[in-house]
Motif scaffolding. Structure first.
Motif, PDB file in Angstrom:
ATOM      1  N   PHE A 122       0.831  -1.194   0.000  1.00 42.41           N
ATOM      2  CA  PHE A 122       0.000   0.000   0.000  1.00 42.41           C
ATOM      3  C   PHE A 122       0.873   1.253   0.000  1.00 42.41           C
ATOM      4  CE2 PHE A 122      -2.166  -3.437   2.099  1.00 42.41           C
ATOM      5  CZ  PHE A 122      -3.463  -3.411   1.578  1.00 42.41           C
ATOM      6  N   ASN A 123       0.440   2.259  -0.740  1.00 38.89           N
ATOM      7  CA  ASN A 123       1.104   3.557  -0.688  1.00 38.89           C
ATOM      8  C   ASN A 123       0.890   4.164   0.692  1.00 38.89           C
ATOM      9  OD1 ASN A 123       0.791   6.767  -1.142  1.00 38.89           O
ATOM     10  ND2 ASN A 123       2.337   5.909  -2.524  1.00 38.89           N
ATOM     11  N   LYS A 124       1.963   4.628   1.300  1.00 42.88           N
ATOM     12  CA  LYS A 124       1.894   5.070   2.689  1.00 42.88           C
ATOM     13  C   LYS A 124       1.031   6.319   2.865  1.00 42.88           C
ATOM     14  CE  LYS A 124       5.534   6.910   4.618  1.00 42.88           C
ATOM     15  NZ  LYS A 124       5.002   8.187   5.163  1.00 42.88           N
ATOM     16  N   GLU A 125       1.005   7.190   1.869  1.00 41.96           N
ATOM     17  CA  GLU A 125       0.274   8.442   2.022  1.00 41.96           C
ATOM     18  C   GLU A 125      -1.192   8.330   1.600  1.00 41.96           C
ATOM     19  OE1 GLU A 125       2.482  11.354  -0.106  1.00 41.96           O
ATOM     20  OE2 GLU A 125       4.065  11.505   1.410  1.00 41.96           O
ATOM     21  N   SER A 126      -1.447   7.704   0.452  1.00 44.40           N
ATOM     22  CA  SER A 126      -2.814   7.633  -0.061  1.00 44.40           C
ATOM     23  C   SER A 126      -3.565   6.389   0.390  1.00 44.40           C
ATOM     24  CB  SER A 126      -2.797   7.682  -1.588  1.00 44.40           C
ATOM     25  OG  SER A 126      -2.228   6.486  -2.121  1.00 44.40           O
ATOM     26  N   GLY A 127      -2.818   5.349   0.793  1.00 43.11           N
ATOM     27  CA  GLY A 127      -3.448   4.087   1.148  1.00 43.11           C
ATOM     28  C   GLY A 127      -3.850   3.249  -0.044  1.00 43.11           C
ATOM     29  N   LYS A 128      -3.567   3.721  -1.264  1.00 43.29           N
ATOM     30  CA  LYS A 128      -3.940   2.965  -2.459  1.00 43.29           C
ATOM     31  C   LYS A 128      -3.092   1.698  -2.585  1.00 43.29           C
ATOM     32  CE  LYS A 128      -5.825   6.618  -5.416  1.00 43.29           C
ATOM     33  NZ  LYS A 128      -7.131   5.940  -5.589  1.00 43.29           N
ATOM     34  N   LEU A 129      -3.671   0.702  -3.214  1.00 41.40           N
ATOM     35  CA  LEU A 129      -3.020  -0.590  -3.386  1.00 41.40           C
ATOM     36  C   LEU A 129      -1.969  -0.495  -4.494  1.00 41.40           C
ATOM     37  CD1 LEU A 129      -3.328  -3.495  -2.212  1.00 41.40           C
ATOM     38  CD2 LEU A 129      -4.790  -3.992  -4.190  1.00 41.40           C
ATOM     39  N   GLN A 130      -0.694  -0.679  -4.127  1.00 42.93           N
ATOM     40  CA  GLN A 130       0.380  -0.634  -5.115  1.00 42.93           C
ATOM     41  C   GLN A 130       0.679  -2.008  -5.705  1.00 42.93           C
ATOM     42  OE1 GLN A 130       3.036   3.183  -3.584  1.00 42.93           O
ATOM     43  NE2 GLN A 130       3.928   1.160  -3.558  1.00 42.93           N
ATOM     44  N   ASP A 131       0.399  -3.056  -4.945  1.00 39.53           N
ATOM     45  CA  ASP A 131       0.643  -4.417  -5.433  1.00 39.53           C
ATOM     46  C   ASP A 131      -0.223  -5.360  -4.629  1.00 39.53           C
ATOM     47  OD1 ASP A 131       1.604  -6.560  -6.804  1.00 39.53           O
ATOM     48  OD2 ASP A 131       3.704  -6.283  -6.254  1.00 39.53           O
ATOM     49  N   ASN A 132      -0.704  -6.400  -5.287  1.00 40.03           N
ATOM     50  CA  ASN A 132      -1.512  -7.412  -4.622  1.00 40.03           C
ATOM     51  C   ASN A 132      -1.496  -8.666  -5.482  1.00 40.03           C
ATOM     52  OD1 ASN A 132      -4.750  -8.476  -4.429  1.00 40.03           O
ATOM     53  ND2 ASN A 132      -3.578  -8.279  -2.533  1.00 40.03           N
ATOM     54  N   ASN A 133      -0.935  -9.751  -4.976  1.00 40.11           N
ATOM     55  CA  ASN A 133      -0.887 -10.954  -5.797  1.00 40.11           C
ATOM     56  C   ASN A 133      -0.923 -12.214  -4.952  1.00 40.11           C
ATOM     57  OD1 ASN A 133       2.028 -12.100  -5.444  1.00 40.11           O
ATOM     58  ND2 ASN A 133       2.364  -9.908  -5.823  1.00 40.11           N
ATOM     59  N   ILE A 134      -1.357 -13.263  -5.581  1.00 41.66           N
ATOM     60  CA  ILE A 134      -1.397 -14.601  -4.999  1.00 41.66           C
ATOM     61  C   ILE A 134      -0.662 -15.519  -5.966  1.00 41.66           C
ATOM     62  CG2 ILE A 134      -2.855 -16.506  -4.235  1.00 41.66           C
ATOM     63  CD1 ILE A 134      -5.095 -14.423  -3.835  1.00 41.66           C
ATOM     64  N   ASN A 135       0.303 -16.264  -5.461  1.00 38.23           N
ATOM     65  CA  ASN A 135       1.152 -17.086  -6.315  1.00 38.23           C
ATOM     66  C   ASN A 135       1.199 -18.516  -5.808  1.00 38.23           C
ATOM     67  OD1 ASN A 135       4.211 -18.242  -6.258  1.00 38.23           O
ATOM     68  ND2 ASN A 135       3.688 -17.449  -8.284  1.00 38.23           N
ATOM     69  N   ALA A 136       1.199 -19.455  -6.745  1.00 42.63           N
ATOM     70  CA  ALA A 136       1.424 -20.866  -6.427  1.00 42.63           C
ATOM     71  C   ALA A 136       2.389 -21.431  -7.454  1.00 42.63           C
ATOM     72  CB  ALA A 136       0.118 -21.644  -6.442  1.00 42.63           C
ATOM     73  N   ASN A 137       3.351 -22.213  -7.011  1.00 47.19           N
ATOM     74  CA  ASN A 137       4.299 -22.811  -7.938  1.00 47.19           C
ATOM     75  C   ASN A 137       4.746 -24.176  -7.459  1.00 47.19           C
ATOM     76  OD1 ASN A 137       7.088 -22.440  -6.460  1.00 47.19           O
ATOM     77  ND2 ASN A 137       6.029 -20.459  -6.287  1.00 47.19           N
ATOM     78  N   VAL A 138       5.160 -25.001  -8.396  1.00 47.97           N
ATOM     79  CA  VAL A 138       5.605 -26.360  -8.136  1.00 47.97           C
ATOM     80  C   VAL A 138       6.975 -26.548  -8.772  1.00 47.97           C
ATOM     81  CG1 VAL A 138       5.157 -28.806  -8.515  1.00 47.97           C
ATOM     82  CG2 VAL A 138       3.258 -27.259  -8.051  1.00 47.97           C
ATOM     83  N   ASN A 139       7.897 -27.182  -8.053  1.00 47.60           N
ATOM     84  CA  ASN A 139       9.224 -27.495  -8.569  1.00 47.60           C
ATOM     85  C   ASN A 139       9.537 -28.938  -8.228  1.00 47.60           C
ATOM     86  OD1 ASN A 139      10.486 -24.619  -9.264  1.00 47.60           O
ATOM     87  ND2 ASN A 139       9.314 -24.441  -7.371  1.00 47.60           N
ATOM     88  N   LEU A 140      10.006 -29.704  -9.221  1.00 48.28           N
ATOM     89  CA  LEU A 140      10.280 -31.116  -8.967  1.00 48.28           C
ATOM     90  C   LEU A 140      11.426 -31.598  -9.838  1.00 48.28           C
ATOM     91  CD1 LEU A 140       8.993 -33.081 -11.465  1.00 48.28           C
ATOM     92  CD2 LEU A 140       6.908 -32.077 -10.530  1.00 48.28           C
ATOM     93  N   THR A 141      12.105 -32.617  -9.326  1.00 52.12           N
ATOM     94  CA  THR A 141      13.147 -33.316 -10.067  1.00 52.12           C
ATOM     95  C   THR A 141      12.797 -34.792 -10.080  1.00 52.12           C
ATOM     96  OG1 THR A 141      14.811 -31.718  -9.340  1.00 52.12           O
ATOM     97  CG2 THR A 141      15.602 -33.798 -10.245  1.00 52.12           C
ATOM     98  N   THR A 142      12.746 -35.384 -11.252  1.00 47.45           N
ATOM     99  CA  THR A 142      12.370 -36.790 -11.370  1.00 47.45           C
ATOM    100  C   THR A 142      13.525 -37.687 -10.940  1.00 47.45           C
ATOM    101  OG1 THR A 142      13.152 -37.022 -13.645  1.00 47.45           O
ATOM    102  CG2 THR A 142      10.918 -36.154 -13.328  1.00 47.45           C
ATOM    103  N   VAL A 143      13.238 -38.983 -10.853  1.00 49.46           N
ATOM    104  CA  VAL A 143      14.287 -39.939 -10.483  1.00 49.46           C
ATOM    105  C   VAL A 143      15.357 -40.020 -11.567  1.00 49.46           C
ATOM    106  CG1 VAL A 143      12.840 -41.315  -8.941  1.00 49.46           C
ATOM    107  CG2 VAL A 143      12.857 -41.823 -11.394  1.00 49.46           C
ATOM    108  N   LYS A 144      15.042 -39.550 -12.778  1.00 49.63           N
ATOM    109  CA  LYS A 144      16.037 -39.488 -13.849  1.00 49.63           C
ATOM    110  C   LYS A 144      16.751 -38.138 -13.868  1.00 49.63           C
ATOM    111  CE  LYS A 144      13.811 -42.855 -16.891  1.00 49.63           C
ATOM    112  NZ  LYS A 144      13.296 -43.122 -18.260  1.00 49.63           N
TER     113      LYS A 144
END
Length: 811
Positions: free
Chosen positions: A534-556
């Motif tokens: 949030f912007n400190k002076e105006s209170g407006k939303l500067q960024d807002n996100n939801i993230n999901a990620n998967v990382n894997l290494t196979t047996v090979k």
């Protein structure tokens, strides 16, 4: 049956207890001369105690190494150095991978390593590696910053393959380590082995992956007593020759010379100094078309500012590229004046740093550098007269760090950065307090910092930055949450780097990982993140996100990853307009990415990355991909090609600001463009290793990016954009560049190097976009902008003690 279950449970508990105890190895004193030849045939090795029973670090954490891959390590010492002898048994020695590579880059090869903590405080390891191809690597390891391979020490090693597997012999002078002055030493130590063809890593003392720490799980080295380390004084004189040429310009040669000094003030503290700097052989910066509101951040390539700087990284307050970077001011021009010469960098006069740690855990770091007075040339276009203007005065840069460690896993750090410029130019000071607090069992962590900046200029400014994060750091399931607060006038950028101010935020993370392999995966993790700003002076939303990620290494051992990020609400960008208090609205969007990297053990491997982003706005999307095939022709020759393409359709961005001549009280008109931005990049790199000491390397990079403005927009006070057809100035952008580095490196003695380098580079920025790719590149290579540099440099390492001993023998 109950007895069987009981004794089975008891045996399991005892095994678990045994694995979690710190192993101990005794160092054996020797007066014999040890030849570092990888044969381990001196009698002293036969009498030394072995460290064995290695346990798997990954993928199957805690599993005992098979008998046919057993590893035995022995330790000797004398007044000069500590010696490590290791035998890595392998019942299939013909299958041991042994690609020859540059120092600190092991490629596809088996590795042996030793980790040493002379204070046994669980905070920092000095790590030394040798590959089966006899290539050295070394780094400093901390849990907070990981492995820092920019640190280099001078030590001797030899790896030899034999019918039983392969052996390593290492001599590490005490000058390469840090430890207390106690007569009876107890060091933290661990030994490491990676069997590359199986992608399995083992350590002597178990490193339990359920615990979120690495450096605190060393074993113990005992038996080193009454050592008298010699004076730690090392001189590194160098001489360089540069031949510069460019089309239409006179070819000229330059000879440079100087010296670096490393002096052990005490057993724990070291002074490093540059008497006459020469950074002519450092790597070119990979410049880009920068359309954003902030400067491009570059990696540090100068060895003095990368080696052993872990203390100076505390609190993220030090950006070393400020020292010797672009001048801090631009000249003020009168009517009919233009700049005819402006320096791209300020010359460094000298630099020194002192760093070390007391036996009570107090780390002290001092870095000081001085840059010279620098001028720009100004010309009057009517009279032809020229004048010189100071754009950077004589300047002193200073960093002070006091880092107190305690309880083997926590620290509190005081940091101060200070810049003083001669005369009436801007001065700056930033002071910070950072903390990293962990529970005794390393299950939970509380870390953060508070920074206070002061700028002395025509208008003095003071600002505050603070951050705090709490995290669970052990087990399969982990989480963290925290918050930041940054005031509007916080400015560390004279000796640090930070662009985003005047906000507060909240963030959180939850993740799951497997600690041992399954039938399908060697590694698997899934992460969920949330962030709001949030912007400190105006209170407006500067960024807002939801993230999901998967990382894997196979047996090979093929890697796959992917993620998606939602921006569910409209947000407001206060930085892109380049005017205080103004903002532009950014619509809702979804970003996604995917990545594949096949097993590098194969001769042919490939990396693939892709992104696709969709905005809640008509035809506004962005997408791109990278592809990077690599082929290992032999243990000596490797070629890698990397192509990158990225496109942003209907991107909205700042291009100019127009004065309102009719109304002086109204703000300037902020001009945006609706544009398509396209970027291409081609990189070819190659390595040919004659042996572990001599390598030839090639790096060629071609880059082209352009922004094609479709229509012009005006930024309204509410953050929306409306048509602005009266603006007719061409603000298209096209930037293309080319650079080649062909280098020869020969480490002809420990710490001593001969290097030869040929490089060429050219770049051009235009407002007219030529979309003929071949013509674009050919024009760049054939015009007067292409510069050629050939250089040869010799650096020789001189140990004061070796010279003193030779003089005594001759006397």
């Amino acid at each position: 049956m109950k007895n069987i279950i009981f004794f089975g449970f008891l045996f399991s508990c005892l095994c678990s207890y045994a694995q979690n105890q710190k192993k101990t190895i005794q160092a054996q004193v020797t007066s014999q001369s040890i030849s570092i030849d990888g044969k381990l045939d001196e009698p002293a090795w036969e009498n030394a105690f072995p460290a064995s029973d290695f346990l798997m670090f990954e993928p199957d954490n805690g599993k005992l190494i098979p008998e046919n891959r057993r590893t035995e390590v022995k330790v000797l010492y004398n007044n000069d150095a500590i010696y490590i002898g290791a035998m890595m048994y392998d019942d299939e020695p013909n299958k041991i991978l042994k690609e020859i590579s540059q120092r600190d880059n092991f490629g596809t090869a088996d590795i042996f390593g030793v980790f040493i903590n002379g204070f046994n405080d669980g905070q920092q390891n000095f790590e030394f590696f040798v590959s089966a191809a006899d290539v050295q690597g070394d780094c400093i390891m901390t849990d907070a910053y990981g492995e820092d391979y920019s640190w280099d020490a001078v030590w001797i090693s030899k790896a030899v393959l034999n019918e039983k597997g392969w052996a390593v012999e290492i001599k590490i002078p005490y000058a390469a380590l840090r430890f207390s002055s106690e007569n009876k030493q107890t060091w933290g130590i661990n030994f490491f082995r990676e069997i590359k063809r199986e992608r399995k890593k083992y350590t002597w003392n178990l490193i339990d992956t359920k615990i979120g720490t690495f450096t605190q799980q060393n074993g113990l080295l005992e038996g080193i007593e009454n050592i008298k380390p010699p004076t730690r004084l090392f001189l590194m004189p160098y001489a360089s020759y540069y031949l510069n040429a460019a089309d239409g310009q006179k070819t000229y040669g330059t000879i440079k010379g100087g010296m670096d000094i490393k002096y052990g003030i005490t057993d724990a503290f070291t002074l490093d100094a540059i008497l006459i700097p020469d950074f002519g052989q450092t790597k070119y910066d990979d410049q880009i078309l920068n359309l954003g509101p902030f400067e491009q951040q570059f990696n540090e390539n100068r060895a003095f500012f990368t080696e052993g700087t872990d203390l100076f990284s505390k609190g993220n307050m030090f950006y070393s590229r400020r020292i010797g970077g672009r001048p801090s001011t631009d000249p003020e021009l009168k009517d009919n004046e233009e700049v005819t010469e402006f320096p791209q960098a300020v010359n460094l006069v000298n630099a020194l740093k002192v760093s070390g740690r007391t036996k009570n855990g107090l780390g002290v770091g001092i870095l000081n550098a001085v840059t010279e007075k620098t001028f720009a040339s100004i010309k009057d276009t009517i009279t032809g007269e020229t004048r010189r203007v100071v754009v950077e005065p004589l300047t002193n840069y200073n960093v002070l760090v006091l880092d107190q460690r305690f309880r083997k896993n926590s620290s509190v750090t005081l940091i101060n950065t200070n810049v003083i410029r001669n005369g009436g130019f801007r001065d700056a000071n930033v002071t910070g307090l950072a903390w990293d607090l962990n529970t005794k069992a390393n299950t939970y962590s509380l870390f953060g910092n508070v920074k206070y900046s002061t700028i002395n200029d025509t208008e003095d400014k003071k600002g505050v930055y603070s951050t705090v994060t709490f995290a669970e750091t052990s087990g399969n399931y982990r989480y963290s949450f925290g918050t930041d607060y940054v005031s509007k006038d916080f400015d560390p950028n004279d000796l640090g780097i930070n662009f985003y101010t005047n906000y507060y935020n909240f963030y959180g993370n939850a993740n799951y990982r497997i600690l041992n392999p399954t039938k399908k995966f060697n590694k698997f993790s899934i992460n969920y993140n949330m962030y709001s700003e949030f912007n400190k002076e105006s209170g407006k939303l500067q960024d807002n996100n939801i993230n999901a990620n998967v990382n894997l290494t196979t047996v090979k051992n093929n890697y796959y990853g992917g993620g998606i990020t939602f921006y569910p609400l409209e947000i407001y960008d206060y930085y892109e307009p380049r005017v205080d208090g103004r903002y532009v609205a950014i619509p809702r969007r979804i970003e996604s990415w995917g990545s594949i990297s096949t097993n590098y053990n194969h001769k042919f491997a490939i990396d693939l990355n892709g992104t696709f982003n969709v905005f809640d706005e008509t035809e506004r999307i962005s997408y791109g991909f990278d592809i990077g095939p690599r082929y290992r022709f032999s243990d000596k020759l490797l070629l890698t090609y990397f192509f990158s393409y990225f496109r942003r359709n209907n991107n909205k961005g700042y291009i100019d600001s127009v004065d309102d001549d009719d109304n002086e009280s109204s703000p300037n008109t902020i001009v945006f463009a609706n544009r398509n931005v396209i970027t291409y990049s081609n990189t070819l790199s190659g390595k040919y290793a004659v042996n572990s000491a001599i390598t030839i390397n090639l790096a060629v990079r071609q880059y082209w990016s352009y922004a094609d403005n479709k229509n012009i927009l005006e930024l309204e006070p509410d953050g929306t954009l409306t048509p602005y057809p009266q603006f007719t100035t061409n603000k298209n952008s096209s930037f293309y560049s080319w650079n080649t580095d062909l280098s020869f490196s020969w480490w002809f003695a420990p710490g001593s190097q001969l290097s030869a380098l040929y490089r060429n580079n050219a770049s051009n920025f235009e407002r007219v976009i030529d979309k003929d790719f071949r013509h674009n590149v050919a024009g760049l290579l054939n015009n007067d902008a292409l510069k050629h540099i050939f250089s040869v440099s010799v650096k020789y390492f001189i140990d004061y003690n070796a010279v003193k001993n030779k003089v005594r023998k001759r006397a």
